[in-house]
Design an enzyme around this catalytic site. Structure first.
Site, PDB file in Angstrom:
ATOM      1  N   GLY A 120      -8.179 -13.660 -11.648  1.00 20.55           N
ATOM      2  CA  GLY A 120      -8.686 -12.989 -10.460  1.00 20.55           C
ATOM      3  C   GLY A 120      -7.626 -12.832  -9.386  1.00 20.55           C
ATOM      4  O   GLY A 120      -6.508 -13.321  -9.509  1.00 20.55           O
ATOM      5  N   THR A 121      -8.002 -12.135  -8.326  1.00 19.21           N
ATOM      6  CA  THR A 121      -7.104 -11.944  -7.183  1.00 19.21           C
ATOM      7  C   THR A 121      -7.883 -12.111  -5.889  1.00 19.21           C
ATOM      8  O   THR A 121      -8.905 -11.456  -5.689  1.00 19.21           O
ATOM      9  CB  THR A 121      -6.463 -10.543  -7.193  1.00 19.21           C
ATOM     10  OG1 THR A 121      -5.764 -10.348  -8.426  1.00 19.21           O
ATOM     11  CG2 THR A 121      -5.477 -10.388  -6.037  1.00 19.21           C
ATOM     12  N   THR A 122      -7.384 -12.993  -5.043  1.00 27.38           N
ATOM     13  CA  THR A 122      -7.991 -13.248  -3.735  1.00 27.38           C
ATOM     14  C   THR A 122      -6.903 -13.202  -2.672  1.00 27.38           C
ATOM     15  O   THR A 122      -5.820 -13.744  -2.872  1.00 27.38           O
ATOM     16  CB  THR A 122      -8.681 -14.628  -3.718  1.00 27.38           C
ATOM     17  OG1 THR A 122      -9.743 -14.632  -4.667  1.00 27.38           O
ATOM     18  CG2 THR A 122      -9.235 -14.950  -2.343  1.00 27.38           C
ATOM     19  N   GLU A 139     -11.448  -9.378  -5.580  1.00 26.90           N
ATOM     20  CA  GLU A 139     -12.026  -8.403  -6.515  1.00 26.90           C
ATOM     21  C   GLU A 139     -13.228  -9.026  -7.233  1.00 26.90           C
ATOM     22  O   GLU A 139     -13.494 -10.218  -7.103  1.00 26.90           O
ATOM     23  CB  GLU A 139     -10.967  -7.896  -7.494  1.00 26.90           C
ATOM     24  CG  GLU A 139     -10.052  -8.947  -8.078  1.00 26.90           C
ATOM     25  CD  GLU A 139     -10.758  -9.865  -9.034  1.00 26.90           C
ATOM     26  OE1 GLU A 139     -11.504  -9.346  -9.882  1.00 26.90           O
ATOM     27  OE2 GLU A 139     -10.569 -11.082  -8.946  1.00 26.90           O
ATOM     28  N   SER A 172      -8.321  -8.787 -13.069  1.00 30.49           N
ATOM     29  CA  SER A 172      -8.796  -8.342 -11.752  1.00 30.49           C
ATOM     30  C   SER A 172      -9.301  -6.909 -11.836  1.00 30.49           C
ATOM     31  O   SER A 172      -8.704  -6.077 -12.516  1.00 30.49           O
ATOM     32  CB  SER A 172      -7.664  -8.421 -10.716  1.00 30.49           C
ATOM     33  OG  SER A 172      -7.123  -9.720 -10.636  1.00 30.49           O
TER      34      SER A 172
END
Length: 204
Positions: free
Chosen positions: A6-8, A22, A175
């Site tokens: 994931g991407t934060t 996302e 993501s």
């Protein structure tokens, strides 16, 4: 330690904080969902976002929200952003031998101003102006680092957060599928979801 999926992204400016993540939920090569929620509002002016395993993210968000609401009721005062980050640090470090698979960013506003903290899976806390977590970190942080200014507005920070997460979504297989944002400002707090169709025009 392995890279968590994931991407934060979190960005702090003088007027507030933007948290963005996302929506894709993946386990290895398998796409579980396109509608995962990785950004959580904890209190009126505080929130957290995460990259990693969805179950661990949800568990930590529930624990922290419950503890902070009890804190408010017992003390009749609003906790500082540092209090939320420190509680999470204790919880994560307590499980260091069997850690939660989550990297976390905590952000918000208190009487001292805006704050942004990142935490690794065993509880180390770092305060910074911006942070990117998860498997899309390298792509996202390059965008943020190149464009961040301390005097930028909250709207500019939101645009930068969307642009950075969208850049990661285009290259990181873990993501994708839209972006959830939490914008915490002096005039209020906004939660919004940007679908892919809207991102293509907003994140430019």
């Amino acid at each position: 330690m392995e890279v968590l999926p994931g991407t934060t992204v979190g960005i702090r400016v003088s007027d507030g904080v933007v948290l963005a993540a996302e929506k894709r939920v993946s386990y290895g090569l398998y796409l579980m969902s396109k509608s995962g929620k990785k950004v959580y509002r904890i209190l009126d002016k505080m929130g957290m976002a995460s990259a990693g395993l969805m179950a661990d993210m949800q568990t930590l968000a529930r624990i922290v929200e419950a503890e902070m609401r009890l804190y408010e009721l017992d003390s009749n005062i609003s906790p500082k952003v540092w209090t939320v980050a420190k509680l999470l640090s204790y919880i994560l470090y307590e499980r260091r031998l069997f850690p939660y698979y989550a990297e976390i960013v905590v952000g918000g506003l208190d009487e001292e101003g805006s704050h942004l903290y990142s935490l690794d899976p065993i509880g180390a806390i770092i305060e910074d102006d911006y942070v990117a977590l998860g498997s899309g970190t390298q792509l996202a942080i390059s965008i943020v680092e190149s464009n961040y200014k301390k005097d930028m507005s909250l709207d500019e920070a939101l645009s930068l957060a969307l642009k950075s997460v969208y850049a990661a979504m285009k290259r990181d297989a873990a993501s994708g599928d839209g972006v959830d944002v939490l914008v915490i400002g002096k005039s209020g707090t906004l939660e919004k979801t940007y679908p892919l169709s809207e991102l293509q025009s907003v994140a430019v």
